[in-house]
Scaffold this motif. Structure first.
Motif, mmCIF file in Angstrom:
data_model
loop_
_atom_site.group_PDB
_atom_site.id
_atom_site.type_symbol
_atom_site.label_atom_id
_atom_site.label_comp_id
_atom_site.label_asym_id
_atom_site.label_seq_id
_atom_site.Cartn_x
_atom_site.Cartn_y
_atom_site.Cartn_z
ATOM 1 N N THR A 15 0.829 -1.212 0.000
ATOM 2 C CA THR A 15 0.000 0.000 0.000
ATOM 3 C C THR A 15 0.859 1.256 0.000
ATOM 4 O O THR A 15 0.602 2.206 -0.756
ATOM 5 C CB THR A 15 -0.932 0.009 1.216
ATOM 6 N N ARG A 16 1.893 1.275 0.845
ATOM 7 C CA ARG A 16 2.781 2.444 0.911
ATOM 8 C C ARG A 16 3.481 2.664 -0.423
ATOM 9 O O ARG A 16 3.568 3.801 -0.910
ATOM 10 C CB ARG A 16 3.811 2.268 2.026
ATOM 11 N N PHE A 17 3.966 1.574 -1.014
ATOM 12 C CA PHE A 17 4.667 1.707 -2.293
ATOM 13 C C PHE A 17 3.698 2.143 -3.389
ATOM 14 O O PHE A 17 4.052 2.944 -4.260
ATOM 15 C CB PHE A 17 5.324 0.375 -2.673
ATOM 16 N N GLY A 18 2.459 1.627 -3.342
ATOM 17 C CA GLY A 18 1.453 2.040 -4.312
ATOM 18 C C GLY A 18 1.149 3.525 -4.211
ATOM 19 O O GLY A 18 1.000 4.212 -5.233
ATOM 20 N N ILE A 23 1.775 8.955 -6.434
ATOM 21 C CA ILE A 23 2.176 10.355 -6.270
ATOM 22 C C ILE A 23 3.193 10.735 -7.347
ATOM 23 O O ILE A 23 3.109 11.821 -7.954
ATOM 24 C CB ILE A 23 2.749 10.589 -4.860
ATOM 25 N N LEU A 24 4.144 9.832 -7.618
ATOM 26 C CA LEU A 24 5.139 10.104 -8.662
ATOM 27 C C LEU A 24 4.475 10.258 -10.028
ATOM 28 O O LEU A 24 4.851 11.128 -10.820
ATOM 29 C CB LEU A 24 6.179 8.980 -8.707
ATOM 30 N N LEU A 25 3.471 9.406 -10.307
ATOM 31 C CA LEU A 25 2.758 9.513 -11.578
ATOM 32 C C LEU A 25 2.066 10.864 -11.701
ATOM 33 O O LEU A 25 2.120 11.507 -12.760
ATOM 34 C CB LEU A 25 1.739 8.379 -11.703
ATOM 35 N N VAL A 27 2.912 13.674 -10.150
ATOM 36 C CA VAL A 27 3.958 14.705 -10.269
ATOM 37 C C VAL A 27 4.510 14.741 -11.696
ATOM 38 O O VAL A 27 4.641 15.815 -12.310
ATOM 39 C CB VAL A 27 5.087 14.447 -9.250
ATOM 40 N N PHE A 28 4.849 13.548 -12.238
ATOM 41 C CA PHE A 28 5.356 13.495 -13.613
ATOM 42 C C PHE A 28 4.329 14.048 -14.598
ATOM 43 O O PHE A 28 4.688 14.729 -15.570
ATOM 44 C CB PHE A 28 5.704 12.054 -13.998
ATOM 45 N N SER A 29 3.053 13.749 -14.352
ATOM 46 C CA SER A 29 2.005 14.205 -15.265
ATOM 47 C C SER A 29 1.878 15.727 -15.255
ATOM 48 O O SER A 29 1.724 16.360 -16.314
ATOM 49 C CB SER A 29 0.666 13.563 -14.896
ATOM 50 N N VAL A 30 1.939 16.314 -14.071
ATOM 51 C CA VAL A 30 1.846 17.777 -13.966
ATOM 52 C C VAL A 30 3.042 18.426 -14.661
ATOM 53 O O VAL A 30 2.886 19.379 -15.448
ATOM 54 C CB VAL A 30 1.774 18.209 -12.488
ATOM 55 N N ILE A 31 4.244 17.899 -14.397
ATOM 56 C CA ILE A 31 5.441 18.436 -15.051
ATOM 57 C C ILE A 31 5.335 18.273 -16.569
ATOM 58 O O ILE A 31 5.708 19.171 -17.342
ATOM 59 C CB ILE A 31 6.712 17.740 -14.522
ATOM 60 N N TYR A 32 4.798 17.135 -16.993
ATOM 61 C CA TYR A 32 4.649 16.838 -18.418
ATOM 62 C C TYR A 32 3.797 17.903 -19.113
ATOM 63 O O TYR A 32 4.105 18.332 -20.229
ATOM 64 C CB TYR A 32 4.004 15.461 -18.565
#
Length: 331
Positions: A15-18, A23-25, A27-32
């Protein structure tokens, strides 16, 4: 009591890793959406040009990256269970090559069907044919990891030979289209192409719900039968779903390698092999990897754009070599 606590700790770790990967997805999407040839500040009102840039160019491409990454990662995770081989992956085993061959045949001999849906159908047929061939050979001959990889490489070489002939006889327009599929790119993705996404995402979600069945298959066919699994029915459904995902991903973004190998295998090494957690997490992590890779492809050079397939291969190939060495040393 200790066993229950151990299960709870493992589930909490998944769950923690998910949550971290999700969150990384995001963040990457916003930066994208913000970064590119024209930088868009998140603290200012959008101009009409910036609004069009996001809605008509970057957002469709972002959604294509998410769909392709999730499809390839989930396909790889399911293939690894289906073939009993942790090194199975659509690109390495030649399945993506089979999809591209059928698309080339449609492009040259049935140009009237050279539409996103037409390419989707052709790619699924090619992926299904190569998947069935691999599964049949693996089950009938009980191939080892090395031999299965060799068969996959041979199928990839065969598909490459067909595409090379297509290069030889193609005109300039067809040649550019072929280069697009072979090198892997979602640069031409538009809202029109997302008719494919509407087909892919339900299949991804369906496979995410099949984690418990895949866990039973990992115990062996006899144990799975004793637990009430209809082996033949499940196998055919999984083959069909994988073929649909690989074919759709190739039709949407061309041949993009190593996503289906690197993502699920590294998750297994880090967290375990419980497919009810692994499959959904593979979808999220695969989407994040392709979004990050396409962000690099778009922004690494000032005057040009790198092919997405080249970026994912540059990331995945060294990891694949490490996995082969590690698998050899563990014998």
């Amino acid at each position: 009591m200790e066993f229950t606590q151990l299960l709870n700790r493992r589930q909490q770790r998944w769950t923690r890793f998910g949550c971290l990967v999700s969150i990384l997805l995001v963040v990457f999407s916003v930066i994208y959406l913000l970064v590119g040839e024209v930088f868009i500040s998140p603290f200012q009102a959008l101009s009409p040009l910036q609004e069009q840039l996001i809605l008509q160019l970057r957002l469709p491409r972002l959604l294509a990256a998410i769909a392709v990454g999730a499809s390839l990662a989930v396909s790889g995770a399911v293939l690894q269970v289906l073939l009993g081989n942790v090194l199975a992956e659509p690109g390495v085993l030649g399945i993506s090559g089979g999809a591209s061959v059928m698309m080339v045949l449609v492009m040259f001999f049935m140009p009237a069907f050279a539409t996103p849906i037409g390419f989707m159908i052709a790619a699924v047929v090619g992926a299904l044919a190569f998947t069935l061939l691999l599964v049949s050979i693996a089950k009938a001959m009980r191939l080892t990891t090395t031999k299965l990889l060799l068969v996959g490489v041979a199928l990839g070489i065969l598909s490459g030979a067909v595409v090379t002939w297509a290069f030889y006889f193609s005109d300039d327009l067809s040649l550019r289209q072929l280069m697009y599929w072979l090198m892997g790119s979602i640069g031409a993705a538009s809202w029109y192409h997302h008719t494919l996404t509407l087909i892919l995402l339900p299949v991804v979600l369906w496979l995410c719900l099949k984690g418990r069945v895949l866990d039973k298959l990992m115990m062996g066919e006899q144990h799975a039968k004793q637990l009430g699994v209809d082996i033949n029915e499940v196998r055919w459904k999984l083959i069909g779903a994988v073929s649909l995902l690989v074919g759709g991903a190739v039709a949407l973004g061309g041949v993009i390698g190593f996503v289906g190998l690197v993502v699920p295998h590294l998750l297994r090494l880090a967290l375990g092999s419980e497919n009810r957690f692994l499959i959904p997490l593979s979808a999220i992590a695969g989407a994040g990897l392709v979004v990050f890779a396409d962000l690099v492809a778009r922004t690494a050079l000032d005057s040009a754009e790198l092919p997405l397939g080249v970026v994912t291969t540059s990331i995945g190939a060294p990891i694949f070599i490490w996995m082969l060495v590690r698998n050899h040393d563990s014998r």
